[in-house]
Design an enzyme around this catalytic site. Structure first.
Site, mmCIF file in Angstrom:
data_model
loop_
_atom_site.group_PDB
_atom_site.id
_atom_site.type_symbol
_atom_site.label_atom_id
_atom_site.label_comp_id
_atom_site.label_asym_id
_atom_site.label_seq_id
_atom_site.Cartn_x
_atom_site.Cartn_y
_atom_site.Cartn_z
ATOM 1 N N GLU A 1 -171.393 -26.736 81.831
ATOM 2 C CA GLU A 1 -171.575 -25.302 82.052
ATOM 3 C C GLU A 1 -170.534 -24.409 81.398
ATOM 4 O OE1 GLU A 1 -173.448 -25.001 86.345
ATOM 5 O OE2 GLU A 1 -172.169 -26.752 86.181
ATOM 6 N N PHE B 1 -181.113 -26.622 84.140
ATOM 7 C CA PHE B 1 -180.209 -25.467 84.118
ATOM 8 C C PHE B 1 -179.965 -24.917 85.517
ATOM 9 C CE2 PHE B 1 -182.667 -25.088 79.993
ATOM 10 C CZ PHE B 1 -181.715 -25.752 79.245
HETATM 11 MO MO1 MOS Z 1 -176.034 -26.349 87.424
HETATM 12 S S1 MOS Z 1 -176.519 -24.388 87.778
HETATM 13 O O1 MOS Z 1 -175.045 -26.685 88.733
HETATM 14 O O2 MOS Z 1 -177.522 -27.140 87.347
#
Ligand code: MOS
Length: 754
Positions: free
Chosen positions: A715, A247
């Protein structure tokens, strides 16, 4: 569409090729590796957040059984600073090497390191190190006022202008606007909490350093460690075969990594260092708290005339980490007058870092909430307000979008959700004994490519191998690479071997920014094309080959077979036979592709778009609010693996429910410690919090990004969802929450009573 779309692995829901090794426990995560003479390291965490170490007493700790060393400033040896290199190189969000000085700037900063024969002995020794501090009151104030910074600030990613975007006369247009909104939105510090903890195993062999780490960016880590230990890059090898999620917390090296490497160097033995959950809250990044003022001016008909987005994000005393809340503001809607500006507020906390959807997630929470509030003020449907302000081009950059289907997302989302049945009156919609609340919001995420290299082999047993020094952080990169190779070579997925996660491989992209997939497509295709070309030359030049009389360019390759172009694929020879006939085990070629990320003069604005429609249920008798239904539509270009893709969006929505209702890292104002630094007190959304999720993809290929038209999906699903949930909450309860997460105390103010 690829030529062999009938049999192509692209666009089909494919199960993870790494699934079996994961569920059977054969997958080797970083800390699963074991080595002879392996020692265990446990850091000593500062228990103040501001001050200085006056005395460090290691006498008792050193005498404990099994203890090899207690390291601190005086005996850890040299660790250099690292600097930013070109492109994605040398990124390190806490640049100060561990133990560089005796100043403590945040709670949990490592001040010593115990190394012992067992983890238990190291832990006991670390707990026995006695520290005396000169202690000052920490600043962990949650009210964020911008520090007095210059206009151009040196951030963790290089210099950035605080005035991000400006056009027209935003102040004048706002002052004269018939309808105005001026609100402040607050998002809390959040901690990533991947289930796999951060960890390093460091091994020295002479001047060669090998690191096993769960990294989202092995080549960057190699570059940083080479600098920190004064080594040529080729003397550092970083290996990451599997990652139990990141993450963003594992994008850049944290201080435990050079600590483990330095301890291994001093002792001449391999050292393993695994963070505790608590340490991951303190010294391994988190999403920065933000305070965002949004001012919107509009006509009575709902046309935006002015938009001002001024935000501040918390950062550490060591680094200016920019939480880029404003990146989407300049292009998401059409508005002639606009200004986006930001500042930092330094605090005695560990450095914030990228967390899934950095910038966009808190940023779109604020701006999409403002759009929803404006719609309520104007008594216009919030979907209609967005349609009214759809831009023709990216007005921030003044260039066209490569592919934007935002309105179609809104239309499809509304249709699937049943939005037309909405009664806008607060508390008016009921189902059984529950009050329903409906809300929606849009989302967006940047799409670009990082530079990438890959290698493709065709082998004489009919298998193919694709290798790329990228990582699979649980998102499905192994499977994507297999799909790409299978598609180009025309073999089934189970005939493809995928190798990744090692800096001895061709340099691959970081697993970040939702850009790994989009970046590897052209590199793998280039490598495959070259391998096929080489194969055709072999076919045409092997004595006794059926193609011996042909020139290579008279031959073609499709579905795993070589054939004469003029005859078509009917009489093709499998590539394994061609290789065997030439007494070759394999043909191997590498390919590469350039970056589009960071282009100075891009021709197109490349972004993904989407929207969420949310239903909450409100039970006033017990002040219980639940997310009951979510419809999400995502326009992310071509979806290479709809199964993995859906999984990414669903996972993001789960995190979005956590963001809206649960997650919040809280710092103790007395000692500056993140006080809920464990998974009992830091609450994340679990199955019981999550309804069935209805996810749809539009699937329009974006040819500006790569041959397949695939952008990224890691994301975007987390952007906008919190704004949709707070809007639905307002609709059900009449309570407007502008500081996340929504708390019971907020809901008790509801006018919608039992
Ligand atoms: Mo993501 S925050 O670019 O792993």
């Amino acid at each position: 569409m690829p030529e062999n779309s009938q049999t192509s692995a692209i666009g089909k829901p494919q199960r993870r090729i790494d699934g079996p090794v994961k569920v059977t426990g054969l997958a080797m995560y970083a800390t699963d590796h074991h080595f002879p003479d392996l020692l265990y390291a446990v850091p000593v965490e500062a228990t103040i957040a501001n001050g200085r170490v006056l005395k460090l007493d290691t006498t008792a700790a050193e005498k404990m059984p099994g203890v090899r060393a207690i390291f601190h400033r005086a005996n850890i040896g040299k660790i250099f600073r690292s600097t930013l290199g070109p492109g994605f190189e040398g990124i390190c969000i806490e640049r100060r090497p561990p133990f560089e000085d005796d100043v403590v700037r945040y709670y949990g900063q490592y001040v010593a390191l115990a190394v012992a024969d067992t983890f238990e002995a190291a832990k006991a020794a670390a707990d026995s190190v006695r520290l005396t501090y000169d202690k000052k009151k920490p600043n962990v104030d949650t009210d964020l006022k911008a520090d007095d910074d210059p206009e151009v600030v040196e951030t963790s990613y290089g210099p950035v202008r605080r005035l991000q975007s400006e056009r027209g006369d935003p102040d004048g247009a706002f002052a004269n606007a018939p309808v105005k909104l001026d609100e402040i939105y607050v998002t809390p510090s959040e901690t990533h909490n991947p289930i796999e903890l951060q960890a390093t195993i460091a091994i020295w062999d002479g001047s060669m350093l090998t690191i096993y780490e769960e990294s989202q960016a092995i080549f960057n880590m190699r570059g940083v460690l080479a600098q920190m230990f004064g080594l040529p890059k080729e003397n550092v090898r970083v290996i990451t075969k599997f990652v139990g999620s990141g993450f963003g917390s594992k994008l850049w090296p944290w201080t435990h990594c050079p600590l483990a490497a330095a301890a291994a160097r001093q002792l001449g033995k391999p050292v393993k260092l695994v963070l505790s959950r608590r340490m991951t809250f303190q010294a391994a990044g988190h999403r920065a708290r933000t305070q965002q003022q949004v001012r919107v001016g509009a006509t009575l008909e709902g046309k935006l005339v002015s938009l001002m987005h001024d935000y501040v994000n918390e950062t550490s005393m060591l680094e200016k980490y920019h939480e880029d809340c404003g990146e989407k503001t300049a292009f998401h809607y059409s508005v002639p007058n606009l200004r986006v500006k930001f500042g930092f507020a330094m605090r005695n906390i560990g450095s914030p870092s990228d967390m899934r959807g950095p910038g966009a997630v808190p940023g779109l929470y604020a701006t999409e909430s403002a759009m929803n509030e404006l719609a309520d003020q104007l008594k216009i449907d919030p979907v209609r307000l967005r349609v009214l302000n759809e831009p023709k081009i990216d007005e921030g950059l003044g260039i066209p979008f490569s592919s934007r289907h935002y309105l179609e997302c809104l239309e499809l989302g509304g249709e699937k959700f049943g939005w037309s049945k909405r009664n806008p009156k607060i508390g008016s919609m009921k189902h059984d004994s529950l009050t329903l609340g409906w809300g929606m919001a849009g989302c967006s995420w940047l799409a670009a490519r990082f530079p990438a290299q890959a290698n493709v082999q065709l082998r004489n047993d009919g298998t193919t191998r694709v290798a790329c020094g990228t990582q699979d952080i649980g998102t499905g990169t192994y499977t994507i690479l297999a799909q790409l190779a299978a598609d180009k070579i025309g073999v089934p997925l189970d005939k493809v071997e995928v190798v990744l996660g090692d800096t001895i491989l061709p340099e691959g992209p970081i697993s970040g920014g939702s850009m790994a997939t989009g970046s590897v497509v052209p590199a793998v295709f280039a490598a495959a094309d070259k391998a096929i070309e080489a194969l055709l030359t072999i076919a045409a030049t092997t004595p006794g080959s059926v193609f011996e009389k042909r020139k290579a360019d008279e031959l073609a390759f499709e579905g795993g077979r070589v054939f004469v172009k003029a005859n078509g694929p009917v009489d093709g020879i499998p590539f394994a036979d061609v290789l065997r006939h030439a007494n070759l085990r394999l043909v191997s070629r590498s390919g590469k592709s350039e970056a589009t990320f960071g282009e100075k003069k891009p021709k197109f604005s490349t972004h993904s778009f989407g929207c969420h429609f949310v239903e909450v249920t409100w039970q006033p008798e017990i002040a219980r609010l639940r997310v009951n239904r979510v419809v999400t539509v995502i326009d992310a270009g071509r979806i290479i693996n709809p199964l993995a893709g859906r999984n990414q969006i669903e996972g993001s929505i789960v995190m979005g429910i956590g963001m809206a209702l649960l997650e919040h890292t809280t710092y103790d104002p007395q000692n500056g410690a993140p006080i809920n630094s464990n998974l009992a007190d830091y609450i994340v959304a679990v199955n019981a919090d999550v309804p069935k999720l209805d996810v749809h993809f539009l699937d329009y290929p974006d040819k500006e990004i790569n041959q397949l038209g695939a952008r990224g999906i890691g994301e975007i699903g987390l952007a906008g969802i919190a704004a949709a949930i707070t809007a639905a909450t307002y609709h059900a309860t009449g309570v407007r929450v502008r500081e996340l997460p929504i708390k019971i105390e907020d809901l008790l103010k509801s006018s919608v009573l039992a």
